[in-house]
Scaffold this motif. Structure first.
Motif, PDB file in Angstrom:
ATOM      1  N   ASP A  23      -0.429 -24.535  45.980  1.00  0.00           N
ATOM      2  CA  ASP A  23       1.135 -24.677  45.911  1.00  0.00           C
ATOM      3  C   ASP A  23       1.597 -24.263  44.801  1.00  0.00           C
ATOM      4  OD1 ASP A  23       0.917 -25.599  48.526  1.00  0.00           O
ATOM      5  OD2 ASP A  23       1.025 -27.914  47.948  1.00  0.00           O
ATOM      6  N   GLU A  24       0.918 -24.482  43.629  1.00  0.00           N
ATOM      7  CA  GLU A  24       1.516 -24.088  42.325  1.00  0.00           C
ATOM      8  C   GLU A  24       1.419 -22.346  42.140  1.00  0.00           C
ATOM      9  OE1 GLU A  24      -0.700 -25.858  39.248  1.00  0.00           O
ATOM     10  OE2 GLU A  24      -0.469 -27.835  39.917  1.00  0.00           O
ATOM     11  N   ASP A  25       0.451 -21.700  42.525  1.00  0.00           N
ATOM     12  CA  ASP A  25       0.200 -20.282  42.396  1.00  0.00           C
ATOM     13  C   ASP A  25      -0.781 -20.049  43.696  1.00  0.00           C
ATOM     14  OD1 ASP A  25      -0.088 -17.672  41.997  1.00  0.00           O
ATOM     15  OD2 ASP A  25      -0.820 -17.817  40.010  1.00  0.00           O
ATOM     16  N   CYS A  26      -0.258 -19.381  44.756  1.00  0.00           N
ATOM     17  CA  CYS A  26      -0.984 -19.056  45.710  1.00  0.00           C
ATOM     18  C   CYS A  26      -2.153 -18.101  45.649  1.00  0.00           C
ATOM     19  CB  CYS A  26      -0.224 -19.092  47.173  1.00  0.00           C
ATOM     20  SG  CYS A  26       0.654 -17.454  47.012  1.00  0.00           S
ATOM     21  N   TRP A  27      -1.992 -17.251  44.602  1.00  0.00           N
ATOM     22  CA  TRP A  27      -2.824 -16.208  44.449  1.00  0.00           C
ATOM     23  C   TRP A  27      -3.945 -16.502  43.165  1.00  0.00           C
ATOM     24  CZ3 TRP A  27      -3.514 -13.346  48.435  1.00  0.00           C
ATOM     25  CH2 TRP A  27      -2.614 -13.210  49.169  1.00  0.00           C
ATOM     26  N   GLN A  28      -3.771 -17.594  42.653  1.00  0.00           N
ATOM     27  CA  GLN A  28      -4.712 -17.789  41.528  1.00  0.00           C
ATOM     28  C   GLN A  28      -6.240 -17.891  41.865  1.00  0.00           C
ATOM     29  OE1 GLN A  28      -4.739 -21.895  39.564  1.00  0.00           O
ATOM     30  NE2 GLN A  28      -3.163 -22.654  41.318  1.00  0.00           N
ATOM     31  N   LEU A  29      -7.191 -17.877  40.901  1.00  0.00           N
ATOM     32  CA  LEU A  29      -8.463 -17.809  41.125  1.00  0.00           C
ATOM     33  C   LEU A  29      -8.838 -19.094  41.144  1.00  0.00           C
ATOM     34  CD1 LEU A  29     -11.267 -16.436  41.803  1.00  0.00           C
ATOM     35  CD2 LEU A  29     -11.313 -16.019  39.211  1.00  0.00           C
ATOM     36  N   ILE A  30      -9.661 -19.942  42.172  1.00  0.00           N
ATOM     37  CA  ILE A  30      -9.808 -21.286  41.929  1.00  0.00           C
ATOM     38  C   ILE A  30     -11.385 -21.283  42.148  1.00  0.00           C
ATOM     39  CG2 ILE A  30      -9.865 -23.536  43.287  1.00  0.00           C
ATOM     40  CD1 ILE A  30      -7.025 -22.540  44.531  1.00  0.00           C
ATOM     41  N   VAL A  31     -11.925 -22.023  41.114  1.00  0.00           N
ATOM     42  CA  VAL A  31     -13.319 -22.129  40.767  1.00  0.00           C
ATOM     43  C   VAL A  31     -13.541 -23.693  40.495  1.00  0.00           C
ATOM     44  CG1 VAL A  31     -13.849 -19.827  39.743  1.00  0.00           C
ATOM     45  CG2 VAL A  31     -13.188 -21.892  38.353  1.00  0.00           C
ATOM     46  N   PRO A  32     -14.803 -24.074  40.955  1.00  0.00           N
ATOM     47  CA  PRO A  32     -15.319 -25.569  40.975  1.00  0.00           C
ATOM     48  C   PRO A  32     -14.828 -26.205  39.593  1.00  0.00           C
ATOM     49  CG  PRO A  32     -17.159 -24.405  42.050  1.00  0.00           C
ATOM     50  CD  PRO A  32     -16.018 -23.300  41.232  1.00  0.00           C
ATOM     51  N   ALA A  33     -14.981 -25.375  38.529  1.00  0.00           N
ATOM     52  CA  ALA A  33     -14.491 -26.367  37.214  1.00  0.00           C
ATOM     53  C   ALA A  33     -13.092 -26.509  37.127  1.00  0.00           C
ATOM     54  CB  ALA A  33     -14.780 -25.336  36.124  1.00  0.00           C
ATOM     55  N   LYS A  34     -12.214 -25.565  37.874  1.00  0.00           N
ATOM     56  CA  LYS A  34     -10.632 -25.685  37.736  1.00  0.00           C
ATOM     57  C   LYS A  34     -10.452 -26.821  38.744  1.00  0.00           C
ATOM     58  CE  LYS A  34      -7.070 -22.633  37.276  1.00  0.00           C
ATOM     59  NZ  LYS A  34      -6.643 -21.296  37.912  1.00  0.00           N
ATOM     60  N   VAL A  35     -11.180 -26.905  39.898  1.00  0.00           N
ATOM     61  CA  VAL A  35     -10.750 -28.372  40.747  1.00  0.00           C
ATOM     62  C   VAL A  35     -11.251 -29.447  40.063  1.00  0.00           C
ATOM     63  CG1 VAL A  35     -11.609 -29.140  42.865  1.00  0.00           C
ATOM     64  CG2 VAL A  35     -11.314 -26.674  42.816  1.00  0.00           C
ATOM     65  N   TYR A  36     -12.501 -29.484  39.427  1.00  0.00           N
ATOM     66  CA  TYR A  36     -12.543 -30.631  38.776  1.00  0.00           C
ATOM     67  C   TYR A  36     -11.821 -30.999  37.695  1.00  0.00           C
ATOM     68  CZ  TYR A  36     -17.073 -31.786  41.143  1.00  0.00           C
ATOM     69  OH  TYR A  36     -18.086 -32.057  42.026  1.00  0.00           O
ATOM     70  N   HIS A  37     -11.293 -30.108  36.623  1.00  0.00           N
ATOM     71  CA  HIS A  37     -10.497 -30.410  35.633  1.00  0.00           C
ATOM     72  C   HIS A  37      -9.031 -30.826  36.167  1.00  0.00           C
ATOM     73  CE1 HIS A  37      -8.627 -29.843  31.832  1.00  0.00           C
ATOM     74  NE2 HIS A  37      -7.521 -29.061  32.324  1.00  0.00           N
ATOM     75  N   ALA A  38      -8.659 -30.506  37.334  1.00  0.00           N
ATOM     76  CA  ALA A  38      -7.270 -30.899  38.057  1.00  0.00           C
ATOM     77  C   ALA A  38      -7.410 -32.129  38.402  1.00  0.00           C
ATOM     78  CB  ALA A  38      -6.922 -29.910  39.194  1.00  0.00           C
ATOM     79  N   MET A  39      -8.753 -32.608  38.763  1.00  0.00           N
ATOM     80  CA  MET A  39      -8.926 -34.237  39.432  1.00  0.00           C
ATOM     81  C   MET A  39      -9.116 -35.030  37.977  1.00  0.00           C
ATOM     82  SD  MET A  39     -10.939 -33.818  42.828  1.00  0.00           S
ATOM     83  CE  MET A  39     -12.417 -33.029  42.395  1.00  0.00           C
ATOM     84  N   GLU A  40      -9.426 -34.231  36.929  1.00  0.00           N
ATOM     85  CA  GLU A  40      -9.631 -34.946  35.603  1.00  0.00           C
ATOM     86  C   GLU A  40     -11.155 -35.741  35.884  1.00  0.00           C
ATOM     87  OE1 GLU A  40      -6.273 -37.706  34.888  1.00  0.00           O
ATOM     88  OE2 GLU A  40      -5.161 -36.262  34.585  1.00  0.00           O
ATOM     89  N   LYS A  41     -12.149 -34.776  36.232  1.00  0.00           N
ATOM     90  CA  LYS A  41     -13.616 -35.165  36.283  1.00  0.00           C
ATOM     91  C   LYS A  41     -14.227 -34.164  35.789  1.00  0.00           C
ATOM     92  CE  LYS A  41     -12.636 -38.473  39.640  1.00  0.00           C
ATOM     93  NZ  LYS A  41     -13.190 -39.850  39.462  1.00  0.00           N
ATOM     94  N   ARG A  42     -15.538 -34.156  35.505  1.00  0.00           N
ATOM     95  CA  ARG A  42     -16.173 -33.273  35.110  1.00  0.00           C
ATOM     96  C   ARG A  42     -17.646 -32.921  35.898  1.00  0.00           C
ATOM     97  NH1 ARG A  42     -18.737 -34.690  29.258  1.00  0.00           N
ATOM     98  NH2 ARG A  42     -20.525 -34.520  30.287  1.00  0.00           N
ATOM     99  N   GLY A  43     -18.087 -31.839  36.084  1.00  0.00           N
ATOM    100  CA  GLY A  43     -19.517 -31.619  36.730  1.00  0.00           C
ATOM    101  C   GLY A  43     -20.612 -32.232  35.936  1.00  0.00           C
ATOM    102  N   ARG A  44     -21.270 -33.180  36.365  1.00  0.00           N
ATOM    103  CA  ARG A  44     -22.326 -33.624  35.585  1.00  0.00           C
ATOM    104  C   ARG A  44     -23.772 -32.860  35.903  1.00  0.00           C
ATOM    105  NH1 ARG A  44     -20.057 -39.538  36.573  1.00  0.00           N
ATOM    106  NH2 ARG A  44     -18.574 -39.416  34.911  1.00  0.00           N
ATOM    107  N   CYS A  45     -24.375 -33.070  37.309  1.00  0.00           N
ATOM    108  CA  CYS A  45     -25.434 -32.303  37.464  1.00  0.00           C
ATOM    109  C   CYS A  45     -25.015 -31.094  38.019  1.00  0.00           C
ATOM    110  CB  CYS A  45     -26.162 -33.023  38.527  1.00  0.00           C
ATOM    111  SG  CYS A  45     -25.626 -33.120  40.035  1.00  0.00           S
ATOM    112  N   CYS A  46     -23.886 -30.829  38.608  1.00  0.00           N
ATOM    113  CA  CYS A  46     -23.387 -29.513  39.062  1.00  0.00           C
ATOM    114  C   CYS A  46     -24.176 -29.099  40.326  1.00  0.00           C
ATOM    115  CB  CYS A  46     -23.443 -28.444  37.975  1.00  0.00           C
ATOM    116  SG  CYS A  46     -22.416 -28.753  36.803  1.00  0.00           S
ATOM    117  N   GLY A  47     -24.892 -29.879  40.967  1.00  0.00           N
ATOM    118  CA  GLY A  47     -25.553 -29.764  42.208  1.00  0.00           C
ATOM    119  C   GLY A  47     -24.747 -29.517  43.453  1.00  0.00           C
ATOM    120  N   CYS A  48     -23.403 -30.043  43.244  1.00  0.00           N
ATOM    121  CA  CYS A  48     -22.549 -30.219  44.393  1.00  0.00           C
ATOM    122  C   CYS A  48     -21.732 -28.752  44.253  1.00  0.00           C
ATOM    123  CB  CYS A  48     -21.403 -31.136  44.153  1.00  0.00           C
ATOM    124  SG  CYS A  48     -20.499 -31.324  42.542  1.00  0.00           S
ATOM    125  N   PHE A  49     -21.590 -27.900  43.237  1.00  0.00           N
ATOM    126  CA  PHE A  49     -20.738 -26.787  43.008  1.00  0.00           C
ATOM    127  C   PHE A  49     -20.885 -25.855  44.204  1.00  0.00           C
ATOM    128  CE2 PHE A  49     -19.517 -26.431  38.358  1.00  0.00           C
ATOM    129  CZ  PHE A  49     -19.167 -27.738  38.377  1.00  0.00           C
TER     130      PHE A  49
END
Length: 103
Positions: A23-49
């Protein structure tokens, strides 16, 4: 469905975050790190990526299928790049080369 057991993140949480980013920018590149950052979380084991990437792809495709096209906002990158190279080529041809010195 629980996607990330380290952070207790569900598929719905990830989909909502991706939709918010689109909704902010429909053409931005979205990667797992960006999703986690937006949720104020961080990947720990990164097995879910890998699963998060699948969710990103599905959600982004669904988002663009449901929303009207923004063809007016899209530009042809290859034509712009070709035009840029042609302009710079002309500038290079107009410059004097060091091997051609005036006496």
């Amino acid at each position: 469905m629980l996607v990330c057991s380290c952070n207790f993140i569900s598929e719905k949480d990830i989909e909502d975050t991706i939709t918010g980013l689109l909704d902010e920018d429909c053409w931005q590149l979205i990667v797992p790190a960006k999703v986690y950052h937006a949720m104020e979380k961080r990947g720990r084991c990164c097995g879910c990526f890998p699963n998060v990437i699948d969710i990103i792809i599905r959600t982004t495709e669904r988002y663009h299928a449901c929303h009207p096209s923004t063809d007016g906002d899209i530009f042809d990158f290859m034509n712009r790049l070709k035009h840029f190279h042609e302009e710079n080529r002309r500038a290079d041809l107009e410059r004097r080369h060091k091997s051609h010195r005036a006496a």
